[in-house]
Design a protein around this motif. Structure first.
Motif, short mmCIF file in Angstrom:
data_model
loop_
_atom_site.label_atom_id
_atom_site.label_comp_id
_atom_site.label_asym_id
_atom_site.label_seq_id
_atom_site.Cartn_x
_atom_site.Cartn_y
_atom_site.Cartn_z
N ALA A 93 0.70 -1.41 0.08
CA ALA A 93 0.29 0.18 0.26
C ALA A 93 0.81 0.95 -0.44
O ALA A 93 2.24 1.45 1.23
CB ALA A 93 -1.02 -0.13 1.22
N GLY A 94 0.29 1.86 -1.22
CA GLY A 94 1.52 3.50 -1.30
C GLY A 94 2.85 3.32 -1.04
O GLY A 94 3.37 4.58 -1.14
N TRP A 95 3.18 1.92 -1.71
CA TRP A 95 4.45 2.04 -2.41
C TRP A 95 5.08 3.31 -3.66
O TRP A 95 4.59 3.77 -4.09
CB TRP A 95 4.68 0.29 -2.92
N ARG A 96 6.14 3.35 -2.57
CA ARG A 96 7.17 4.58 -2.63
C ARG A 96 8.08 5.00 -2.84
O ARG A 96 9.27 4.58 -0.96
CB ARG A 96 6.58 5.95 -2.52
N ASN A 97 9.19 4.73 -3.71
CA ASN A 97 10.96 4.86 -3.32
C ASN A 97 11.56 3.73 -2.43
O ASN A 97 12.07 4.10 -1.55
CB ASN A 97 11.07 6.41 -3.20
N GLY A 98 11.20 2.74 -2.86
CA GLY A 98 11.50 1.70 -1.73
C GLY A 98 11.14 0.97 -0.46
O GLY A 98 11.20 0.32 0.19
N ARG A 99 9.87 1.69 -0.54
CA ARG A 99 9.03 2.20 0.88
C ARG A 99 7.43 2.08 0.97
O ARG A 99 7.26 2.36 -0.07
CB ARG A 99 9.72 3.30 2.06
N ALA A 100 6.89 1.50 1.47
CA ALA A 100 5.56 1.34 1.13
C ALA A 100 4.22 1.39 2.41
O ALA A 100 5.59 1.00 3.81
CB ALA A 100 5.26 -0.65 1.21
N GLU A 101 3.89 2.60 2.54
CA GLU A 101 3.08 2.57 4.30
C GLU A 101 2.34 1.63 4.43
O GLU A 101 2.59 0.93 5.96
CB GLU A 101 1.68 3.50 3.72
N ALA A 102 2.05 0.07 3.72
CA ALA A 102 1.71 -0.81 4.86
C ALA A 102 2.46 -2.37 4.10
O ALA A 102 2.28 -1.91 2.67
CB ALA A 102 0.05 -1.00 5.43
N TYR A 103 2.61 -3.44 4.42
CA TYR A 103 3.19 -4.49 3.66
C TYR A 103 1.65 -6.10 3.52
O TYR A 103 1.81 -6.35 5.28
CB TYR A 103 3.96 -5.64 3.84
N ARG A 104 1.41 -6.77 3.25
CA ARG A 104 0.55 -7.51 3.39
C ARG A 104 0.73 -8.60 2.47
O ARG A 104 0.88 -8.59 1.31
CB ARG A 104 -0.85 -6.87 3.59
N GLU A 170 8.13 2.62 -9.54
CA GLU A 170 8.87 3.01 -8.25
C GLU A 170 7.74 3.92 -6.86
O GLU A 170 8.15 4.09 -5.84
CB GLU A 170 10.61 3.08 -7.35
N ALA A 171 6.70 4.37 -7.58
CA ALA A 171 5.63 5.45 -6.83
C ALA A 171 4.55 5.69 -8.31
O ALA A 171 4.87 5.29 -9.48
CB ALA A 171 6.83 6.75 -6.88
N PRO A 172 3.71 5.91 -7.29
CA PRO A 172 2.35 6.22 -7.83
C PRO A 172 2.47 7.18 -8.29
O PRO A 172 3.34 8.38 -8.20
CB PRO A 172 1.69 6.03 -7.37
N SER A 173 1.34 7.19 -10.37
CA SER A 173 1.71 8.84 -10.87
C SER A 173 0.19 8.99 -10.58
O SER A 173 -1.04 7.87 -11.02
CB SER A 173 1.85 7.58 -11.63
N LEU A 174 -0.42 9.98 -11.10
CA LEU A 174 -1.86 9.98 -10.61
C LEU A 174 -1.47 11.57 -12.46
O LEU A 174 -1.13 11.64 -12.90
CB LEU A 174 -2.35 11.34 -10.32
N GLN A 175 -3.02 10.35 -13.01
CA GLN A 175 -3.29 11.80 -14.16
C GLN A 175 -4.44 12.29 -14.32
O GLN A 175 -5.46 11.45 -13.67
CB GLN A 175 -2.97 10.64 -15.63
N ASP A 176 -4.68 13.40 -14.50
CA ASP A 176 -5.50 14.11 -14.67
C ASP A 176 -6.33 14.80 -14.98
O ASP A 176 -4.56 15.65 -15.99
CB ASP A 176 -6.58 14.45 -13.05
#
Length: 263
Positions: A93-104, A170-176
């Motif tokens: 969850a929230g994976w960004r530059n080698g770290r995540a907010e949570a792993y499951r 390695e990081a999420p991207s937003l398109q709008d």
């Protein structure tokens, strides 16, 4: 004002579906924002990367503390002829530059009951390209809030898309802002540029209480040089998938494989 799809584009809709496997990788446009920092990614932490033990990855999003919504074809191996063992999957969850907010880990994976990976009708395949992953432990965090799902998606609607993909894994991207160009038989054509790895990415619409998931990316295509994403309209298939979730299910084999990337 609703966005109207040119008649020529409407005529090409079915042809596009027949050419999906031939579409070349698409380049991300200038309107795709990489969410590199915690401030950039605030509110999107429930979108994450689903890794398949080195076999590839897709994108998914939490719709409950222990449920991730993604594309059904992500649950097959690179050849598409065998399901991937859920024990090999990890949701970051929230994976960004080698770290995540949570792993499951993932304890169970369920595809839509009408999804068949070898379906000759690509439109029917995409219309049911939906799956739920049940995590081995719920994610309970004030920072990671599961998304609600929308009950309707309309032609002309403005949408946003958050994904991981080739070249931006390695990081999420937003398109709008993207628009729903056309809908047909449960499939939405959206003028967002997606790439391999974005399968399962949530497509959001704005609601009074925040962003809601209205579609899930299934495939990419190009029409006259214009990149488009093809996604599942959740209105009906998500309810059917939830109903199937309580029923033991075997993922069927297929001869059309998902497009995976090495993480």
């Amino acid at each position: 004002m609703p966005l109207r799809l040119p008649s020529a584009l409407r005529r090409l809709f079915s042809l596009t579906l027949a050419l999906l496997s031939l579409a070349a990788p698409l380049s991300a446009g200038d309107d795709i924002q990489r969410l590199d920092t915690g401030d950039d990614g605030r509110g999107w932490e429930a979108v994450g990367r689903i890794d398949m033990a080195g076999a590839g990855f897709c994108t998914g999003a939490l719709i409950a503390p222990d449920l991730v919504l993604t594309a059904a074809h992500c649950l097959f191996d690179a050849q598409g002829d065998a399901p991937i063992d859920p024990a090999r999957m990890t949701f970051r969850a929230g994976w960004r530059n080698g770290r995540a907010e949570a792993y499951r880990g993932v304890r169970r994976a369920v595809v839509h009951p009408d999804f068949i990976n070898l379906h000759d009708d690509r439109l029917a395949r995409i219309a049911h390209d939906l799956a739920l992953l049940q995590l081995d432990q719920p994610i309970r965090s004030n920072r990671i809030v599961p998304f609600d799902t929308a009950t309707a998606l309309t032609t002309g609607a403005e949408v946003e898309l958050v994904s991981y993909a080739q070249g931006r894994s390695e990081a999420p991207s937003l398109q709008d802002v993207c628009h729903v160009l056309e809908q047909r038989d449960g499939v939405a054509m959206i003028d967002c540029a997606v790439n391999f790895g974005a399968s399962g990415a949530p497509v959001f619409v704005a609601a009074r209480d925040g962003m809601q998931i209205a579609s899930v990316v299934s495939a990419k295509a190009a029409i006259g040089g214009m990149p488009v994403a093809l996604g599942v309209d959740l209105a009906r298939p998500l309810a059917e998938l939830r109903a199937a979730f309580d029923t033991p299910q075997t993922i069927r084999k297929a001869d059309i494989g998902a497009k995976f990337l090495k993480p």
